[in-house]
Design a protein around this motif. Sequence first.
Motif, short mmCIF file in Angstrom:
data_model
loop_
_atom_site.label_atom_id
_atom_site.label_comp_id
_atom_site.label_asym_id
_atom_site.label_seq_id
_atom_site.Cartn_x
_atom_site.Cartn_y
_atom_site.Cartn_z
N ASN A 54 6.26 -41.05 17.15
CA ASN A 54 7.25 -39.97 17.30
C ASN A 54 8.53 -40.20 16.51
N GLN A 55 8.46 -41.02 15.49
CA GLN A 55 9.58 -41.19 14.56
C GLN A 55 9.08 -40.91 13.15
N VAL A 56 9.87 -40.16 12.41
CA VAL A 56 9.48 -39.79 11.04
C VAL A 56 9.78 -40.97 10.11
N ILE A 57 8.72 -41.51 9.50
CA ILE A 57 8.90 -42.59 8.53
C ILE A 57 9.39 -42.03 7.21
N SER A 58 8.73 -40.98 6.76
CA SER A 58 9.15 -40.30 5.52
C SER A 58 8.59 -38.88 5.55
N ALA A 59 9.17 -38.01 4.72
CA ALA A 59 8.74 -36.62 4.66
C ALA A 59 8.66 -36.18 3.19
N PRO A 60 7.67 -36.67 2.46
CA PRO A 60 7.56 -36.34 1.03
C PRO A 60 7.04 -34.91 0.82
N ARG A 61 7.31 -34.39 -0.37
CA ARG A 61 6.82 -33.06 -0.73
C ARG A 61 5.46 -33.20 -1.41
N ILE A 62 4.56 -32.27 -1.10
CA ILE A 62 3.23 -32.28 -1.70
C ILE A 62 3.32 -31.62 -3.08
N ASN A 63 3.31 -32.43 -4.11
CA ASN A 63 3.42 -31.88 -5.46
C ASN A 63 2.08 -31.39 -5.99
N GLU A 64 1.01 -32.02 -5.52
CA GLU A 64 -0.34 -31.63 -5.95
C GLU A 64 -1.32 -32.09 -4.89
N PRO A 65 -2.51 -31.48 -4.85
CA PRO A 65 -3.51 -31.89 -3.85
C PRO A 65 -3.85 -33.38 -3.99
N ILE A 66 -3.95 -34.06 -2.84
CA ILE A 66 -4.32 -35.47 -2.83
C ILE A 66 -5.78 -35.53 -2.40
N ILE A 67 -6.65 -35.71 -3.36
CA ILE A 67 -8.08 -35.62 -3.07
C ILE A 67 -8.80 -36.96 -3.12
N GLY A 68 -8.07 -38.03 -3.40
CA GLY A 68 -8.73 -39.33 -3.51
C GLY A 68 -8.90 -40.06 -2.18
N GLY A 69 -8.31 -39.51 -1.10
CA GLY A 69 -8.44 -40.17 0.21
C GLY A 69 -7.51 -41.34 0.37
N SER A 70 -6.52 -41.49 -0.50
CA SER A 70 -5.59 -42.60 -0.38
C SER A 70 -4.19 -42.12 -0.73
N GLY A 71 -3.19 -42.92 -0.36
CA GLY A 71 -1.82 -42.56 -0.64
C GLY A 71 -0.88 -43.70 -0.29
N GLN A 72 0.40 -43.42 -0.33
CA GLN A 72 1.41 -44.43 -0.03
C GLN A 72 2.41 -43.90 0.99
N ILE A 73 2.90 -44.83 1.81
CA ILE A 73 3.97 -44.51 2.76
C ILE A 73 5.19 -45.29 2.32
N SER A 74 6.29 -44.56 2.06
CA SER A 74 7.55 -45.22 1.69
C SER A 74 8.57 -44.89 2.77
N GLY A 75 9.56 -45.74 2.93
CA GLY A 75 10.54 -45.47 3.97
C GLY A 75 11.59 -46.55 4.10
N ASN A 76 12.18 -46.96 2.99
CA ASN A 76 13.21 -48.01 3.02
C ASN A 76 12.71 -49.30 3.68
N PHE A 77 11.50 -49.70 3.31
CA PHE A 77 10.92 -50.91 3.89
C PHE A 77 11.45 -52.16 3.22
N THR A 78 11.46 -53.25 3.98
CA THR A 78 11.54 -54.58 3.39
C THR A 78 10.12 -55.08 3.23
N VAL A 79 9.95 -56.21 2.57
CA VAL A 79 8.60 -56.76 2.41
C VAL A 79 7.99 -57.05 3.77
N GLU A 80 8.80 -57.60 4.70
CA GLU A 80 8.26 -57.96 6.02
C GLU A 80 7.91 -56.73 6.84
N THR A 81 8.79 -55.69 6.85
CA THR A 81 8.49 -54.50 7.64
C THR A 81 7.30 -53.74 7.07
#
Length: 850
Positions: free
Chosen positions: A310-337
């Motif tokens: 129930n916390q938003v990690i990130s809210a990216p815009r969909i620029n194009e269909p993601i059809i490969g079944g994979s992606g990335q989550i970004s959100g001001n992470f450190t290496v440990e987090t």
Amino acid sequence: MLYFSRWKTIAIWLTMIASLVVVLPNMVSDDFLARFPSFLPHKRVTLGLDLQGGSHIMLKLERADIIKERLEQTVGDVRQNLRQANIRYTGLAGVGQAVQVRISDVNQVEAAKEALKPLTALVSVGGLTGGSIQEATLEEGQDGLLKINITDDGINYRITSAVTQSIEVVRRRVDELGTTEPLIQRQGQDRIIVQVPGLQDPQRLKALLNQTAKLTFRMVDLSVPVQEAINGRPPAGTEVLYSQDDPPVPYVVEKRVLVSGEDLVDAQASINQQNSEPVVSFRFNSKGALRFAEATQQNVGKPFAIILDNQVISAPRINEPIIGGSGQISGNFTVETANDLAVLLRAGALPATLTVVEERTVGPSLGADSISAGLVASIISAVAVFLFMFFFYGFLGLIANIALIANLLLIMALLSMIGATLTLPGIAGIVLTMGQAVDSNVLIYERVREEVRNGRSFVQALDIGFERAWGTIIDANVTTLIAAVILFYMGTGPVRGFAVTLSIGIITTVFAAYSLSRGMVAFWVRRSRPKHLPKGVRTGMFDGTNIGFMGFRRYTFIVTAVLSLASVVGFATIGLNLGIDFKGGSIIELKAKQGDADLGDIRERLSELNLGEIQAQGFGDPASALVRVQAQEGGENAEQSAVNLIRSELEDTYEFRRVEVVGPSVSGELTTMATLGVLASLAAILIYIWVRFEWQFALGAIIATLHDVILTLGLFVFTGAEFNLTSIAAILTIVGYSLNDTVVVYDRMRENLRRFKKMPLPVLIDTSINTTLSRTILTSATTLIALLGLYLFGGEVIRSFTFAMLFGVAVGTFSSIYIAAPVLIAFRLRPDVFQKEEDAKTPDVGEAAV
């Protein structure tokens, strides 16, 4: 009794050789152990968290979460089933454990009941016994009102299933940390114990275990401004969630889930090649990849939210269909987090929130200090006991010392074989065993001396001494074993470690003192053919004592009655200084990173945190301090928040060597279990002594034991020493020791009652106490010596425990003479209950004496 067949001698020595081989892995380095042949044992004694550092965390699955989830699920099922049956309804809502709905057309009530019937179907719970339960019941009210009640049995079944699922998720998360030999097991219906030895960062472990890790991908709703949704009502089917930023950013997101974390097959921390920031790369399974591709194709140009618990990690815009079944989550992470999030996603989501209700964390430096202190105390105690026995018994004392070394070897071998965990209280149990182990040898040797004084030849005296001491040894050790077993089943954590080593020590003591000592004595007799008692035996100083103990019984009764009454009054008025085990709260042991601990500064800094009563005191050396924090009103989560606040305030200048946190629910249970443990121990011992002796003996033993318990509680009351779980262990051990001493005296009284049928009972009791006086003094002295070494050199952590034990041994020795014995006179014990047919074969030397 001194005859030993060849096979029995071989069996004894093979046992000792095998024990040495089993213990050997504990004495060599890891590299050397790796070169051991495969047929040799490789198991070592597992060191407890207090010896090698690490964390013990008890997690509780929140029942409220299960009820809430079950209620939402039931509301959804009702909505779906009625819609599928084309039945109109109003007022669908759920409160507590009940869901109600009103059918618009009363003529459709029966059809609605039929549509909702699957919700009340029996559910198989499986297991060995099979069986089924009903998760919900259906009630019909007036005007088309239907009410679905979620049953307690249904909730309990869901909790059991959720705990089973949670254990597997927790295990996967802990395994990802790369720790060795973690222990993860269920306790009770709704709790999980996690023990991770050698863990360097307990905060990271708690962070991983506290998160449910429910990951969802949902669309962001841009139809209304966010502030308008916050001030008013968000559009139907949406809710306002906040990001993890500081300050948090609000988003209006759809409740409908596009894809969930259940469809993930992998997640790894990586580096974004464009901006070199840590991200989490993920990959869906085929079903998740298809749903994600469809969702992104339909929503190109729109933002979607990646939501974790129930916390938003990130809210990216969909620029194009993601059809490969994979992606990335970004959100001001450190290496440990980023690594931690990847661990959570790979391990899967917990079915419900797990709350930390108990935490016991020991830093690695404190663990090393505890090992050092335990070894030093054990060596000093052992050397002192060896010298003591050699001084009083000479060559026979040397045999007893060899048996004692063998006893320690057997204890370590059994601990290695069963995979037991050795804790600091466990070391205390071993040291206490050393003090008590010589009791069996003292009983035998004093019996032998007595038979020699009565005119037996030395060889006959040896034979009779071993034979007659056997029953006393068994009775004396079984009473202590009863206390230790109950302590194991009703104790927790380090207290169990103490109970394990004490129980094993009692069993090995009987073997080492009786079989091994007897075998060595038999070998010596066959080789040397001695005619007389060895000259090195120096316990003759106790011969000829004729102290009239019973003549003082009225005075001792008055003194002990006054002390006992004072203890009871103090207990009722002043009360015990209860530790966190019984009233909740936190204990934190700190060590200054530089210089000495500044107690005033610690108090001042922590008083600003508004955590209630906080105590800071010196602990051991000047650089160390002990901080006590009262139980927080907000429950278990508030306890954890308090520790986190203290850690953030002090961790820059202090090392956190030990952290213990006990929530209110656990402290209440520990209080109940401790009380039941003492009562159960007394009841079991009462029954045993009643069966082995007579009811007067059982009553006398219990009165003497209660006297010891009351005075020990008085010691805690008037000294203000902290009363915690180890104090309960001390009391139960005192109970066992006191009864051990009492049973030895009682055993001699029972023997004399059969021999001297007409001797007045007070005279008979005095005679019995005087004849066992050497054993009483020597055994008490060796136990006190062993405990004194532990008290002086065992470290601060168990000092209060050993202090109580020192007092208890002294009081127990006193009560076995001045409480347990006079009670027999008060309850008019009759000698004729011991008159048996075989007594006719024994000359009644007592009649002439009387």
